[in-house]
Design an enzyme around this catalytic site. Structure first.
Site, PDB file in Angstrom:
ATOM      1  N   ASP A  17      -8.144  -0.651 -10.645  1.00 57.98           N
ATOM      2  CA  ASP A  17      -8.963  -1.385  -9.686  1.00 57.98           C
ATOM      3  C   ASP A  17     -10.273  -0.613  -9.534  1.00 57.98           C
ATOM      4  OD1 ASP A  17     -10.171  -2.309  -7.334  1.00 57.98           O
ATOM      5  OD2 ASP A  17      -8.344  -2.407  -6.165  1.00 57.98           O
ATOM      6  N   LYS A  50       0.864  -1.178   0.000  1.00 56.96           N
ATOM      7  CA  LYS A  50       0.000   0.000   0.000  1.00 56.96           C
ATOM      8  C   LYS A  50       0.905   1.234   0.000  1.00 56.96           C
ATOM      9  CE  LYS A  50      -4.179  -1.852   0.178  1.00 56.96           C
ATOM     10  NZ  LYS A  50      -5.111  -1.708  -0.949  1.00 56.96           N
ATOM     11  N   LYS A  64     -12.500  -7.558  -9.082  1.00 58.94           N
ATOM     12  CA  LYS A  64     -13.150  -8.025  -7.860  1.00 58.94           C
ATOM     13  C   LYS A  64     -14.614  -8.245  -8.211  1.00 58.94           C
ATOM     14  CE  LYS A  64     -10.050  -5.267  -5.012  1.00 58.94           C
ATOM     15  NZ  LYS A  64      -9.864  -4.025  -4.251  1.00 58.94           N
ATOM     16  N   GLU A  86      -0.926   0.281  -9.052  1.00 57.10           N
ATOM     17  CA  GLU A  86      -2.366   0.026  -9.016  1.00 57.10           C
ATOM     18  C   GLU A  86      -3.114   1.289  -8.594  1.00 57.10           C
ATOM     19  OE1 GLU A  86      -3.240  -3.346  -6.542  1.00 57.10           O
ATOM     20  OE2 GLU A  86      -5.395  -2.962  -6.568  1.00 57.10           O
TER      21      GLU A  86
HETATM   22 MG    MG Z   1      -6.510  -2.007  -5.018  1.00 53.11          MG
END
Ligand code: MG
Length: 372
Positions: free
Chosen positions: A238, A163, A262, A213
């Site tokens: 994403d 992250k 996702k 990302e």
């Molecule tokens: Mg992500």
């Protein structure tokens, strides 16, 4: 199949450690579980948009209400023969992909169960296991992070995701690259930057990352295309990919070179499989991302991850990573490929082979509704 009843449960699952990202900190994994029943058959779906509308505009409490008031009544008592038919019944409700994804994933799990097929086969997969990566949120210190990465590399994880947010950025990344010059890394910015930060992204080019990302705004495709044209490192989308149409636009604009899919974020498996196929056609590799699902939602992700254009290791975690006791049973565990790489395996049983633990579901439920 006719949808005879729909049960909705908004749950808050206490995490072992808070999950820190560019948008904030989560103490609980919040999701909405949906049980669909048709005759003697029943199956669960799950959508995990988090507690607050900080990852996307949706949040678990809102998803519960949209499902209860609008989406579930639109399919209750209806004959639904395919994922496309389900989506058509919901199409006049704008947006709300996480809410639609809860019903769509449950429909696919139920249909697979009735047909006696493992869910990943019903989705069209031919593989039974895929490698997974390691993923680290923002930590108290860089020393803690380096120790965690060292352990992940010793454990054989083929790639590590970090992250990345203002204050936990280039210095952190340079320290990591210095310590581990050959490991595959990528960063996830969770839409924490703007195109004005281009110079910083140019400097990241020197650090040889697999991808960056979601660097820019959660609903952007145009600035991502400009950024991708200006840097060598692949951009991965994403948050920005919320539907099949958005994916088509991203391909046309050249907004990315990777996509994290996702099932909840795109509205369920019907859209997830279509997006996977568009990406394969366009030469864009994909990987499956995770939210903070229970082992039920994680197994839905496992099934999807078996499709063949998911070529970068997935973000799917064992239950023990986040939860002392997982709401889903059996718990999800990692296995190892012949070469020792950590992987997830899709079970050879009809459906997904998992459901919520009934007692824990009652204990963790914030809101519950049954429509029949
Ligand atoms: Mg992500």
């Amino acid at each position: 199949m006719r949808i005879d009843s729909i049960e909705l449960c908004h749950v808050a699952m206490p995490l072992i450690y808070p999950w820190r990202t560019a948008y904030g900190e989560d103490a609980n994994g919040e999701s909405v579980l949906v049980r669909l029943r048709s005759g003697e058959w029943e199956a669960w779906g799950e959508s995990a948009p988090l507690a607050a509308p900080c990852y996307s505009p949706e949040w678990a409490g809102g998803v519960f209400h949209v499902l209860k008031e609008w989406l579930a009544p639109a399919i209750l008592g209806q004959e639904i023969a395919s994922g496309e038919q389900l989506q058509a019944r919901l199409a006049h409700f704008k947006g709300n992909p996480f809410a639609k994804g809860a019903l769509d994933t449950a429909w696919w799990a139920l249909d697979a169960l009735r047909r006696g097929l493992p869910l990943h086969r019903a989705l069209g997969a031919t593989r039974d296991a895929v490698p997974v990566g390691a993923d680290f949120g923002i930590m108290d210190s860089i020393a803690d992070l380096l120790a965690a990465i060292r352990q992940a590399i010793e454990d054989g994880f083929p790639r590590v995701k970090l992250k990345f947010r203002p204050g936990w950025d280039l210095d952190m990344l340079r320290a990591v690259r210095r310590e581990f010059p050959r490991q595959v890394f990528h960063i996830d910015c969770n839409s924490g930057y703007r195109l004005a930060d281009l110079e910083m992204f140019r400097r990241i080019d020197d650090l040889n990352l697999a991808m960056i990302e979601q660097p820019l705004a959660h609903d952007d495709l145009v600035d991502h295309a400009k950024l991708q044209a200006a840097i060598r490192t692949p951009v991965c989308l994403d948050e920005s990919i919320t539907s099949v149409e958005r994916m088509r636009h991203a391909v046309e604009l050249k907004s990315c070179r990777y996509v994290n899919i996702k099932p909840g974020r795109v509205g369920g498996f019907t859209a997830a499989v279509a997006i996977h196929d568009i990406c394969r056609q366009a030469g864009i590799p994909c990987w499956v991302g995770g939210m903070l699902e229970s082992a039920v939602g994680a197994r839905l992700c496992v099934a999807l991850a078996m499709l063949d254009n998911f070529t970068y290791p997935a973000d799917i975690f064992p239950s023990s990573r986040f939860y002392r006791r997982d709401l889903g049973t059996p718990e999800l565990t990692l296995t190892r490929a012949a070469d020792g790489t950590p992987q997830v395996a899709a079970p050879d049983v009809p459906g997904i082979g998992a459901q919520p633990d009934p007692e824990l579901l009652t204990a963790l439920c914030r809101q519950r509704a049954i429509l029949e």
